[in-house]
Design an enzyme around this catalytic site. Structure first.
Site, short mmCIF file in Angstrom:
data_model
loop_
_atom_site.label_atom_id
_atom_site.label_comp_id
_atom_site.label_asym_id
_atom_site.label_seq_id
_atom_site.Cartn_x
_atom_site.Cartn_y
_atom_site.Cartn_z
N TYR A 143 0.82 -1.21 0.00
CA TYR A 143 0.00 0.00 0.00
C TYR A 143 0.86 1.27 0.00
CZ TYR A 143 -4.70 -1.93 0.71
OH TYR A 143 -5.92 -2.55 0.55
N LYS A 194 3.40 -15.24 2.21
CA LYS A 194 3.77 -16.20 1.18
C LYS A 194 5.30 -16.31 1.14
CE LYS A 194 1.72 -16.98 -2.75
NZ LYS A 194 1.45 -18.44 -2.71
N ASP A 227 -2.55 -18.08 0.58
CA ASP A 227 -3.52 -18.73 -0.32
C ASP A 227 -4.17 -19.92 0.39
OD1 ASP A 227 -1.05 -20.05 -0.38
OD2 ASP A 227 -1.19 -20.61 -2.49
N ASP A 251 -6.29 -7.23 3.89
CA ASP A 251 -7.42 -6.59 3.22
C ASP A 251 -8.33 -7.66 2.61
OD1 ASP A 251 -8.95 -4.46 2.07
OD2 ASP A 251 -7.96 -4.86 0.16
N ASP A 255 -12.13 -9.39 4.14
CA ASP A 255 -13.39 -9.38 3.38
C ASP A 255 -13.95 -10.79 3.30
OD1 ASP A 255 -13.21 -6.64 2.78
OD2 ASP A 255 -13.84 -6.94 0.71
C1 IPM Z 1 -10.48 -1.40 3.68
C2 IPM Z 1 -10.72 -0.75 2.36
C3 IPM Z 1 -9.56 0.20 2.07
C4 IPM Z 1 -8.31 -0.62 1.90
C5 IPM Z 1 -9.76 1.17 0.90
C6 IPM Z 1 -11.04 1.96 1.01
C7 IPM Z 1 -8.58 2.11 0.77
O1 IPM Z 1 -10.89 -1.70 1.36
O2 IPM Z 1 -10.36 -0.70 4.70
O3 IPM Z 1 -10.40 -2.63 3.73
O4 IPM Z 1 -8.02 -1.15 0.82
O5 IPM Z 1 -7.59 -0.75 2.89
MN MN Z 2 -10.86 -3.77 2.08
#
Ligand code: IPM
Ligand code: MN
Length: 373
Positions: A143, A194, A227, A251, A255
């Site tokens: 990032y 990884k 993975d 990240d 999710d």
């Molecule tokens: C998160 C989001 C952010 C990220 C974006 C909005 C920059 O997806 O907080 O997970 O990628 O970190």
């Molecule tokens: Mn995210």
């Protein structure tokens, strides 16, 4: 009356302002019923800041954030700003906050509420009682690594590049947070990278192992390639307690973990810096979900992730564990009573379910707080 609790509220874009409105009701309730008051400042971030100031985060806002005891954040981004130049994208506002506040440890709990078991896309017996804490490194890795950018190479072709980069101390400090938290939970840490293909992965594994040996050998430490971990999260998520991983893997994996719980609309997060001399950490609290432009302004958004982010703030920034428990209990009970925003209706059975909008869900929480208190 000054409260000594300085809070910066940044609703942002999309559904951010709507879900924040519901949290305001809870903040007001805490003020009047529990004497838990805040000195609140409010400002714009992301696309809203871009529209007003021409940048996704104004310097003055950054300064307020650095001085605040905590920042409560909504969400940023939307199609309106799709074509702005890269360094001005709404997301850059959030990334600047994380970087300049040095919020290196992002705590992303994925907890399954019994009432929502049927909203998960996995079988109930696989997700029942699930309680995982993902610790995502938040201020380094791909990032932020340099060099990054794009150019036309010697052969005349456009090429783009990002750099995955970690120092030993960046790895150690986030792993330390994971070990400390594990001691208060099931005492197990799964470190993920990884190391089979990436130098940063090799260093990550070495540093996690070294720190474990030096200071945390009472905690069980294991390693898994990212993975494989993505696969195991779907196969048998119950094997995990605390997971610690880098910025990008964290990240993605968070999710994925959120869907085990039924909806991205349920999950809060806390982003913490290092403790200062008084033990205070800079902190930002935000839902894991994004700005959901497709449903923004329609009163459909689920305010529970923002609500639970507020509860995390009570717990981690202000040591108000009882009040945090109360908010979490209210969420649990309202779900058990059948209240569901649209995102929570997926798949399963719908008997006894009350489909509600954003405001009704917020009102139900406040009503339940009244009943519990
Ligand atoms: C998160 C989001 C952010 C990220 C974006 C909005 C920059 O997806 O907080 O997970 O990628 O970190
Ligand atoms: Mn995210």
């Amino acid at each position: 009356m000054a409260s000594n609790r300085n809070l910066l509220v940044l609703p942002g874009d999309g559904i951010g302002p709507e879900v924040m409105n519901e949290v305001r009701k809870i903040i007001a309730w805490m003020g009047s019923k529990r004497a838990v008051g805040f000195d609140i400042q409010e400002d714009v971030v992301g696309g809203a800041a871009l529209d007003r100031h021409g940048v996704p985060l104004a310097d003055a806002t950054m300064k307020t954030a650095l001085e605040a005891d905590a920042v409560l954040f909504g969400s940023v981004g939307g199609p309106k700003w799709d074509n702005v130049e890269f360094d001005k994208k709404p997301e850059r506002g959030l990334l600047r906050l994380r970087k300049e506040m040095d919020l290196f440890a992002n705590l992303r709990p994925a907890k399954v509420f019994d009432a929502l078991i049927d909203a998960s896309s996995l079988k109930p017996e696989i997700v029942k009682g699930l309680d995982i804490m993902i610790i995502r490194e938040l201020t380094s890795g791909v990032y932020f690594g340099e060099p990054r950018g794009r150019h036309t190479n010697a052969r005349g072709e456009v090429e783009a590049f990002d750099t995955q980069r970690y120092t030993a101390s960046e790895i150690r400090r986030v792993c330390a947070v994971a070990f400390e938290l594990a001691r208060k939970r099931k005492n197990k840490v799964m470190s993920s990278e990884k190391a089979n293909v990436m130098h940063t992965g090799v260093l990550w594994r070495e540093e996690a192992t070294r720190l474990h040996k030096e200071k945390y050998s009472d905690v069980k430490l294991e390693h898994m390639y990212a993975d494989a971990l993505a696969m195991q999260l779907l196969r048998s998520p119950g094997q995990f307690d605390v997971i610690v991983t880098d910025n990008l893997f964290g990240d993605i994996l968070s999710d994925e973990a959120s869907m085990l719980t039924g909806s991205l609309g349920m999950l809060p997060s806390a982003s913490l810096g290092a403790p200062d001399a008084t033990g205070r950490r800079k902190a930002l609290y935000e839902p894991i979900h994004g700005s959901a432009p497709d449903i923004a302004g329609k009163g459909l958004a689920n305010p529970l992730a923002e609500t639970l982010s507020y509860a995390m703030m009570l717990r981690y920034s202000f040591d108000l564990g009882n009040e945090a428990d109360l908010v979490e209990k209210a969420v649990e009970n309202v779900l058990a009573a059948g209240y569901r925003t649209a995102d929570l209706l997926g798949g399963g059975k719908h008997d006894g379910v009350k489909k509600v909008g954003t405001q009704e869900m917020g009102d139900a929480i406040v009503k339940e707080l009244d009943r519990l208190a």
